[in-house]
Scaffold this active site. Structure first.
Site, PDB file in Angstrom:
ATOM      1  N   GLU A  17       0.818  -1.121   0.230  1.00  0.00           N
ATOM      2  CA  GLU A  17      -0.079   0.023   0.050  1.00  0.00           C
ATOM      3  C   GLU A  17       0.970   1.167  -0.012  1.00  0.00           C
ATOM      4  OE1 GLU A  17      -3.526   0.000   2.430  1.00  0.00           O
ATOM      5  OE2 GLU A  17      -3.175   1.558   3.143  1.00  0.00           O
ATOM      6  N   TYR A  49      -6.658   6.829  -0.478  1.00  0.00           N
ATOM      7  CA  TYR A  49      -7.736   7.863  -0.719  1.00  0.00           C
ATOM      8  C   TYR A  49      -7.670   8.979   0.378  1.00  0.00           C
ATOM      9  CZ  TYR A  49     -11.733   9.916  -3.214  1.00  0.00           C
ATOM     10  OH  TYR A  49     -12.600  11.020  -3.836  1.00  0.00           O
ATOM     11  N   ALA A  51      -9.048  11.433   2.989  1.00  0.00           N
ATOM     12  CA  ALA A  51     -10.556  11.989   3.001  1.00  0.00           C
ATOM     13  C   ALA A  51     -10.598  13.460   2.854  1.00  0.00           C
ATOM     14  CB  ALA A  51     -10.590  11.718   4.762  1.00  0.00           C
ATOM     15  N   ARG A 107     -16.044   3.431   3.696  1.00  0.00           N
ATOM     16  CA  ARG A 107     -16.940   4.733   4.176  1.00  0.00           C
ATOM     17  C   ARG A 107     -15.794   5.790   4.387  1.00  0.00           C
ATOM     18  NH1 ARG A 107     -18.578   4.981  10.241  1.00  0.00           N
ATOM     19  NH2 ARG A 107     -16.624   5.528  10.357  1.00  0.00           N
ATOM     20  N   ASP A 109     -13.433   7.851   7.404  1.00  0.00           N
ATOM     21  CA  ASP A 109     -13.601   8.389   8.785  1.00  0.00           C
ATOM     22  C   ASP A 109     -14.154   9.570   8.899  1.00  0.00           C
ATOM     23  OD1 ASP A 109     -12.183   6.588  10.476  1.00  0.00           O
ATOM     24  OD2 ASP A 109     -10.203   7.070   9.941  1.00  0.00           O
ATOM     25  N   ALA A 122     -19.935   2.048   3.761  1.00  0.00           N
ATOM     26  CA  ALA A 122     -19.385   1.642   2.792  1.00  0.00           C
ATOM     27  C   ALA A 122     -20.322   0.867   1.639  1.00  0.00           C
ATOM     28  CB  ALA A 122     -18.015   0.782   3.073  1.00  0.00           C
ATOM     29  N   TYR A 142     -12.057  -5.554  10.197  1.00  0.00           N
ATOM     30  CA  TYR A 142     -11.132  -5.188  11.425  1.00  0.00           C
ATOM     31  C   TYR A 142     -11.432  -6.535  12.353  1.00  0.00           C
ATOM     32  CZ  TYR A 142     -12.182  -0.802   9.228  1.00  0.00           C
ATOM     33  OH  TYR A 142     -12.387   0.316   8.187  1.00  0.00           O
ATOM     34  N   HIS A 146     -14.405  -3.073  14.642  1.00  0.00           N
ATOM     35  CA  HIS A 146     -14.228  -1.561  14.285  1.00  0.00           C
ATOM     36  C   HIS A 146     -14.475  -0.664  15.337  1.00  0.00           C
ATOM     37  CE1 HIS A 146     -15.369   2.378  12.586  1.00  0.00           C
ATOM     38  NE2 HIS A 146     -14.578   2.122  11.647  1.00  0.00           N
ATOM     39  N   LYS A 162     -22.094  -6.340   3.709  1.00  0.00           N
ATOM     40  CA  LYS A 162     -21.435  -5.591   2.730  1.00  0.00           C
ATOM     41  C   LYS A 162     -20.743  -6.400   1.907  1.00  0.00           C
ATOM     42  CE  LYS A 162     -17.197  -3.631   4.578  1.00  0.00           C
ATOM     43  NZ  LYS A 162     -16.237  -2.531   5.040  1.00  0.00           N
TER      44      LYS A 162
HETATM   45  P1  FAD Z   1     -17.947   0.385   6.974  1.00  0.00           P
HETATM   46  O1  FAD Z   1     -17.886  -0.761   6.659  1.00  0.00           O
HETATM   47  O2  FAD Z   1     -19.294   1.270   6.580  1.00  0.00           O
HETATM   48  O3  FAD Z   1     -18.412   0.265   8.646  1.00  0.00           O
HETATM   49  C1  FAD Z   1     -18.107   1.264   9.507  1.00  0.00           C
HETATM   50  C2  FAD Z   1     -18.618   1.111  10.901  1.00  0.00           C
HETATM   51  O4  FAD Z   1     -20.175   1.288  10.626  1.00  0.00           O
HETATM   52  C3  FAD Z   1     -18.496  -0.207  11.266  1.00  0.00           C
HETATM   53  O5  FAD Z   1     -18.354   0.013  12.894  1.00  0.00           O
HETATM   54  C4  FAD Z   1     -19.719  -1.185  10.935  1.00  0.00           C
HETATM   55  O6  FAD Z   1     -19.863  -2.218  12.008  1.00  0.00           O
HETATM   56  C5  FAD Z   1     -20.688  -0.087  11.136  1.00  0.00           C
HETATM   57  N1  FAD Z   1     -21.826  -0.155  10.258  1.00  0.00           N
HETATM   58  C6  FAD Z   1     -21.935  -0.833   8.965  1.00  0.00           C
HETATM   59  N2  FAD Z   1     -22.867  -0.937   8.379  1.00  0.00           N
HETATM   60  C7  FAD Z   1     -23.822  -0.622   9.497  1.00  0.00           C
HETATM   61  C8  FAD Z   1     -25.407  -0.358   9.417  1.00  0.00           C
HETATM   62  N3  FAD Z   1     -26.025  -1.127   8.505  1.00  0.00           N
HETATM   63  N4  FAD Z   1     -25.988  -0.320  10.613  1.00  0.00           N
HETATM   64  C9  FAD Z   1     -25.271   0.224  11.493  1.00  0.00           C
HETATM   65  N5  FAD Z   1     -23.603   0.266  11.492  1.00  0.00           N
HETATM   66  C10 FAD Z   1     -23.210  -0.238  10.449  1.00  0.00           C
HETATM   67  N6  FAD Z   1      -9.624   5.592   5.099  1.00  0.00           N
HETATM   68  C11 FAD Z   1      -9.431   6.631   4.127  1.00  0.00           C
HETATM   69  O7  FAD Z   1      -9.752   8.042   4.488  1.00  0.00           O
HETATM   70  N7  FAD Z   1      -8.577   6.379   2.916  1.00  0.00           N
HETATM   71  C12 FAD Z   1      -8.239   5.241   2.679  1.00  0.00           C
HETATM   72  O8  FAD Z   1      -7.592   5.200   1.700  1.00  0.00           O
HETATM   73  C13 FAD Z   1      -8.396   4.168   3.684  1.00  0.00           C
HETATM   74  N8  FAD Z   1      -7.937   2.880   3.418  1.00  0.00           N
HETATM   75  C14 FAD Z   1      -8.176   1.730   4.292  1.00  0.00           C
HETATM   76  C15 FAD Z   1      -7.898   0.522   3.824  1.00  0.00           C
HETATM   77  C16 FAD Z   1      -8.092  -0.631   4.782  1.00  0.00           C
HETATM   78  C17 FAD Z   1      -7.724  -1.912   4.447  1.00  0.00           C
HETATM   79  C18 FAD Z   1      -8.711  -0.226   6.096  1.00  0.00           C
HETATM   80  C19 FAD Z   1      -8.980  -1.463   7.139  1.00  0.00           C
HETATM   81  C20 FAD Z   1      -9.006   0.802   6.350  1.00  0.00           C
HETATM   82  C21 FAD Z   1      -8.923   2.116   5.292  1.00  0.00           C
HETATM   83  N9  FAD Z   1      -9.366   3.240   5.816  1.00  0.00           N
HETATM   84  C22 FAD Z   1      -9.143   4.338   5.076  1.00  0.00           C
HETATM   85  C23 FAD Z   1      -9.987   3.758   7.114  1.00  0.00           C
HETATM   86  C24 FAD Z   1     -11.510   3.421   7.203  1.00  0.00           C
HETATM   87  O9  FAD Z   1     -12.075   4.488   6.135  1.00  0.00           O
HETATM   88  C25 FAD Z   1     -12.227   3.598   8.397  1.00  0.00           C
HETATM   89  O10 FAD Z   1     -11.637   2.680   9.172  1.00  0.00           O
HETATM   90  C26 FAD Z   1     -13.686   3.935   8.609  1.00  0.00           C
HETATM   91  O11 FAD Z   1     -13.783   4.277   9.907  1.00  0.00           O
HETATM   92  C27 FAD Z   1     -14.493   2.823   8.123  1.00  0.00           C
HETATM   93  O12 FAD Z   1     -14.695   2.405   6.762  1.00  0.00           O
HETATM   94  P2  FAD Z   1     -15.405   1.053   6.336  1.00  0.00           P
HETATM   95  O13 FAD Z   1     -15.306   1.029   4.830  1.00  0.00           O
HETATM   96  O14 FAD Z   1     -14.785  -0.100   6.894  1.00  0.00           O
HETATM   97  O15 FAD Z   1     -16.675   1.384   6.794  1.00  0.00           O
END
Ligand code: FAD
Length: 285
Positions: A17, A49, A51, A107, A109, A122, A142, A146, A162
Site C-alpha cells: 500500500e 484516498y 479523506a 466509508r 473516517d 461503505a 477489522y 471496528h 457488505k
Molecule cells: P463501514 O463498512 O461502513 O463500517 C463502518 C462502521 O459502521 C463499522 O463500525 C460497522 O460495523 C458499522 N456499520 C456498517 N453497516 C452498518 C449498518 N447498516 N448499521 C449500523 N452500523 C453499521 N480511510 C481513508 O480515508 N482512506 C483510505 O484510503 C483508507 N484505506 C483503508 C484501507 C483498509 C484496508 C482499512 C482497513 C481501512 C482504510 N481506511 C481508509 C479507514 C476506513 O475508512 C475507516 O476505518 C472507516 O472508519 C470505516 O470504513 P469502512 O469502509 O470499514 O466502513
C-alpha cells in the site's frame, strides 16, 4: 486485470500500500516509490484516498501510473462519507476512462464537522459502484472489531451484508497478533463469508505513531509487541530492524498456516518492503 483473478495464481499473492503525497511538490517522488515497489515483484499495489478529497484526484493518477508504466494491477481506494452522488459518479467515470478496474470501497473516517450525506456506510458506495460499472470491489474489515461498533457480532453481521452487496475480497486493518486474525477467520466463515480475507501487515518503523493509531483504531497490542516498542522506540535504526523482523515472523506464521495473500502497509517505504521480501525470498518462491 481484476485482482480477484490473481488469487490462486501464485503460492502467495503479495500487495503493498502507498499513499499519494498531500503536497503537489512531493508528487514526483511517489512515482519513484512505485517503481521501487514494483521491482520487488509484488502482485498489485493499492493507493489510499485522502479523506475530504485531499488527495482524491491523485489516487487515480498514481493508480494509472502503476498500470500504464508497469502493467501491474492497481487498487484505487475510494471513500464516500463526505461525498455527493455526483462526486462518486465523476470519480467512477474517471477510473473507467483510465482503465482502473479495482476499487477498495470505504466509508472513510467521519470528519469533525460531519454532515450526513447520501453515503452512510461503505455498503451504500458498494451498491453504487456495482450499478455503475464492471469493477472488482474490495472492502475493509477489522479483526479486532471496528472502533465504532460496540459488539463484534454486529460488526461481522454488517460485514456479511457488505460482502453480499458485492465485495470480491476483504483487506484487514493492521493486527500484531496472528491469533486475532485466525479467530476472525473462524467468525467470518461461521456467518458464511467466503471471499478472501487478506491480512494487512504493518512493519512498525515508528512505534509511537503505531501505538497511537492502534489506540485510536482499537487494535490490540500483544505484550511481545509492546516490549519491543518500549525497548527500541528511541533508537530508529534498532526499531526498524525489530519492526521488519516482527512483520517477517508474522508473515512466515501466516504462510505456514496456509494463508495465500499478504498485504503490506509499506507507507511509501520501499526499502522496508525490500527487506521483508528478501527475508521471505525462499518462502514465497
Ligand atoms: P463501514 O463498512 O461502513 O463500517 C463502518 C462502521 O459502521 C463499522 O463500525 C460497522 O460495523 C458499522 N456499520 C456498517 N453497516 C452498518 C449498518 N447498516 N448499521 C449500523 N452500523 C453499521 N480511510 C481513508 O480515508 N482512506 C483510505 O484510503 C483508507 N484505506 C483503508 C484501507 C483498509 C484496508 C482499512 C482497513 C481501512 C482504510 N481506511 C481508509 C479507514 C476506513 O475508512 C475507516 O476505518 C472507516 O472508519 C470505516 O470504513 P469502512 O469502509 O470499514 O466502513
Amino acid at each position: 486485470m481484476k485482482i480477484k483473478n490473481l488469487f490462486g495464481q501464485k503460492k502467495v499473492t503479495i500487495s503493498c500500500e502507498i499513499f499519494p503525497p498531500k503536497k503537489d511538490t512531493a508528487f514526483s517522488g511517489i512515482f519513484e516509490t512505485v517503481d521501487a515497489i514494483q521491482s520487488l515483484g509484488v502482485d498489485f499495489i493499492s493507493v489510499t484516498y485522502g479523506a475530504g478529497g485531499s488527495t482524491s484526484k491523485k489516487t487515480v493518477e498514481v493508480a494509472s501510473y502503476i498500470q500504464e508504466r508497469h502493467h501491474l494491477p492497481a487498487l484505487a481506494h475510494l471513500t464516500c462519507c463526505d461525498s455527493t452522488k455526483e462526486d462518486i459518479r465523476q470519480r467512477l467515470a474517471e477510473m473507467k476512462e483510465r482503465g482502473i478496474e479495482n476499487i477498495l470501497a470505504l466509508r472513510g473516517d467521519k470528519p469533525k464537522e460531519y454532515v450526513p450525506g447520501p453515503y452512510t456506510y461503505a455498503i451504500d458506495l458498494i451498491r453504487d459502484i456495482k450499478s455503475q460499472g464492471d469493477f472488482c470491489i474490495g472492502g475493509a474489515c477489522y479483526p479486532d472489531g471496528h472502533v465504532e461498533c460496540e459488539h463484534k457480532e454486529d460488526d461481522i453481521a454488517f460485514l456479511k451484508e457488505k460482502v453480499e452487496a458485492g465485495c470480491d475480497f476483504l483487506t484487514t486493518q493492521m493486527f500484531f497478533d496472528n491469533n486475532v486474525y485466525y479467530n476472525f477467520l473462524y467468525r467470518v466463515l461461521a456467518v458464511g463469508i467466503q471471499v478472501p480475507v487478506i491480512p494487512g501487515i504493518m512493519p512498525v518503523i515508528n512505534a509511537r505513531q503505531v501505538k497511537r493509531s492502534a489506540e485510536l483504531s482499537g487494535t490490540s497490542l500483544p505484550p511481545r509487541f509492546k516490549a519491543i516498542a518500549d525497548k527500541f522506540s528511541d533508537d530508529p535504526l534498532a526499531m526498524e530492524q525489530a519492526g521488519i523482523a516482527y512483520a517477517t515472523e508474522q508473515i512466515i506464521d501466516l504462510v505456514a498456516n496456509g494463508v495465500k495473500y499478504i498485504h503490506l502497509y509499506t507507507m511509501n517505504r520501499p526499502q522496508t518492503a525490500a527487506k521483508i521480501m528478501e527475508n521471505l525470498s525462499h518462502i514465497l518462491r
